[in-house]
Design an enzyme around this catalytic site. Structure first.
Site, PDB file in Angstrom:
ATOM      1  N   SER A 164       0.835  -1.117   0.049  1.00  0.00           N
ATOM      2  CA  SER A 164      -0.058   0.021  -0.025  1.00  0.00           C
ATOM      3  C   SER A 164       0.886   1.325   0.096  1.00  0.00           C
ATOM      4  CB  SER A 164      -0.972   0.003   1.340  1.00  0.00           C
ATOM      5  OG  SER A 164      -2.071   0.808   0.947  1.00  0.00           O
ATOM      6  N   HIS A 199      -7.635  -5.740  -0.283  1.00  0.00           N
ATOM      7  CA  HIS A 199      -6.410  -4.952   0.409  1.00  0.00           C
ATOM      8  C   HIS A 199      -5.800  -5.414   1.559  1.00  0.00           C
ATOM      9  CE1 HIS A 199      -3.680  -1.453  -0.257  1.00  0.00           C
ATOM     10  NE2 HIS A 199      -4.281  -1.080   0.894  1.00  0.00           N
ATOM     11  N   GLU A 214      -9.279  -5.847  -4.139  1.00  0.00           N
ATOM     12  CA  GLU A 214      -8.654  -4.819  -2.986  1.00  0.00           C
ATOM     13  C   GLU A 214      -9.872  -3.801  -2.769  1.00  0.00           C
ATOM     14  OE1 GLU A 214      -5.493  -4.040  -2.703  1.00  0.00           O
ATOM     15  OE2 GLU A 214      -4.229  -4.929  -4.049  1.00  0.00           O
TER      16      GLU A 214
END
Length: 553
Positions: free
Chosen positions: A202, A452, A336
């Site tokens: 990320s 995610h 995600e």
């Protein structure tokens, strides 16, 4: 047991019974001996200062080399984290501005193992390298040295006044300082300073990409892995840093615009009052269009006495082939957008009336308001057609995944691969009880795909997953596959250097778009998520922005 073997066993036991002491450039360290899940002992060194505490007049400034210490520094507990609010619990962590620490884990102090340096995510507003989330148990079984780091967050790490004193990117310079420390000291921990892989997730993945682009990071690492975030994503680069600083000062009760006065003022503000300033300084457009990531890496102004961390836009650096030419692994999780379902539904009434805010900022700035609305309507129809949006969870996930992650990753892989023939693209779709973000935090185990953050639980040990890992053979096998791909890449620059995983992961090429699907089985393919990528590519092409050429889709 023979007398010789008894003596060897005694020496082995004695070696691991004592707390290890080593010397680094700044002084002596004493670590501890811990144990992997398979029973193998390893050395743990936590809370090692890699820079001078950035406090007082050093607040917002580039990190300074750490002061040597006398005696032996006890490196058995993590250092303080940067002041922050935990992203999902909302709990305030006072931490400390004195937070520039790193941790090193290794199974040998004498060997010359590949080194993996991990940069944590957290939207540049939260997180740390602590073992609570980033335990070393899985990766160390694959014979590497693991380093995890802290760096300054949000205002403390990314205030930009467009001046020589505060050009921005202090948090990125922290990471550079950590990489320099690794080059100088990692051999003492059994690591090879000439074989360092930088990896992150990320915001940490975006950080890795920025290091690939930055002249300050050149030569400090030799391979890079980017998980769910690249510098071409809409949220990966800050805008209007000085204006944001002015708004932050106003929020804190000071209506000033002079950069010197701003610096003097911000140096007096308690650190806890600077936490969550990201959310308090957003513009109306940012509130509805962007992820709440605004104190983050910026393109710096040019000054005679300051070497910039980032001297041009990421897109320009990539297109002009000025990035470091090192082997790259880059990819994303198949769902995600699971992490954004609740926020999307919370804002659904606004979104339905203003779908133009689902046009990325980079696009929106290139086209008229009427074209924005047209693009927004095309986005709505592509993902939802005539369906009830509130009930089409999978379409919401696909839109949010593509908008924030997927297209940017494909775009980067396409541009970079023109000059770098060691670019590997992946999609992560592995699902089990280790998918903590999807199953536990978001509470939607029935939804398809990996959320995610989910891939992290296949790379790092945590207290949340220890029982699952120990108790489920399937989970252990999936961790073994994932860590083998990552560590083989770290060792050789090729994630499948042999046939042991039964698949050959081929480098991405513009003509074929090769990628590896990391799922129940590993499968190779071409042009991942082709239809969705092609849709966004057409919008970018119509706006006159560099994109993946149609002949390659």
């Amino acid at each position: 047991m023979t007398p010789i073997n008894l003596w060897r066993a005694y020496l082995y036991k004695a070696q691991w019974a004592e707390s290890p002491e080593i010397s680094v450039a700044q002084g002596r360290l004493r670590g501890s001996v811990e144990q992997l899940y398979n029973g193998t002992p390893y050395y743990s060194f936590k809370g090692i200062p890699y820079a001078e505490p950035p406090v007082g007049k050093l607040r917002f400034k580039s990190p300074q080399p750490p002061t040597p210490w006398t005696g032996v520094l006890e490196a058995v507990e993590h250092g303080k984290v940067c002041p922050q609010v935990e992203m999902f619990s909302g709990r305030f962590l006072e931490g400390s501005e004195d937070c520039l620490f790193l941790n090193v884990y290794t199974t040998s102090l004498q060997e010359k193992k590949p080194v993996m340096v991990f940069i944590h995510g957290g939207a540049f507003v939260s997180g740390s390298g602590d073992s609570e989330l980033f335990g070393p148990h899985y990766l160390l079984e694959k014979d590497v040295v693991l380093v995890t780091i802290n760096y300054r967050l949000e205002v403390l790490g990314f205030l930009c006044l467009d001046t020589e004193e505060v050009p921005g990117n202090a948090g990125m310079r922290d990471q550079v300082a950590a990489l320099k420390w690794v080059q100088e000291n990692i051999a003492q921990f059994g690591g090879d300073p000439n074989n360092v892989t930088l990896f992150g997730e990320s915001a940490g993945s975006v950080s890795v990409n920025h290091h690939v682009l930055s002249p300050l990071s050149r030569g400090l690492f030799h391979k890079a892995i980017m998980q769910s975030g690249v510098a071409l994503n809409d949220w990966a680069i800050g805008h209007d840093g000085k204006e944001r600083a002015i708004r932050a000062a106003k929020v804190l009760g000071k209506d000033i615009t002079d950069p010197n006065e701003l610096l003097s003022f911000f140096q007096t503000v308690p650190a806890k009052d600077l936490v969550l300033m990201t959310f308090k300084t957003v513009t109306m457009d940012e509130k509805h269009r962007c992820l709440p990531i605004h104190f983050c890496p910026v393109v710096e102004k040019t000054f005679d006495n300051v070497k910039p961390f980032l001297n041009d836009t990421p897109l320009n650096i990539v297109l002009q082939n000025k990035a470091a030419n090192v082997p790259l692994m880059v990819g994303y999780n198949t769902s995600e957008g699971i992490m954004f379902i609740r926020l999307f539904l919370k804002k659904l009434d606004f979104i339905l009336k203003n779908f133009q805010y689902k046009v990325p900022r980079e696009l929106a700035q290139k086209v008229s308001e009427s074209v924005q609305k047209e693009f927004g309507e095309r986005i709505r129809k592509f993902y939802f057609g005539d369906k009830d949006i509130s009930k089409d969870t999978q379409a919401i996930i696909s839109l949010e995944s593509d908008f924030h992650f997927v297209y940017g990753v494909h775009r980067l892989a396409h541009f970079v691969s023109q000059h770098n023939n060691s670019t590997y693209l992946y999609t992560f779709n592995t699902q089990s009880d280790l998918n903590i973000m999807k199953n536990v935090i978001m509470g939607v185990p029935e939804v398809a795909g990996a959320s995610h953050v989910d891939e992290l639980f296949y790379l790092f040990s945590t207290n949340m997953t220890a029982d699952t890992y120990r108790g489920q053979e399937d989970a252990r096998q999936k961790v073994d596959v994932m860590t083998k791909l990552w560590t083989d890449f770290a060792k050789t620059g090729n994630p499948t250097p042999d046939d042991s995983l039964g698949v050959k992961w081929r480098p991405y090429s513009q003509s074929s778009g090769e990628y590896l699907s990391i799922d129940e089985k590993l499968t190779s393919g071409k042009f991942a998520d082709r239809e969705r990528v092609e849709f966004w590519n057409k919008l970018y092409a119509e706006a006159g922005l560099p994109c993946i050429t149609k002949s390659h889709l």
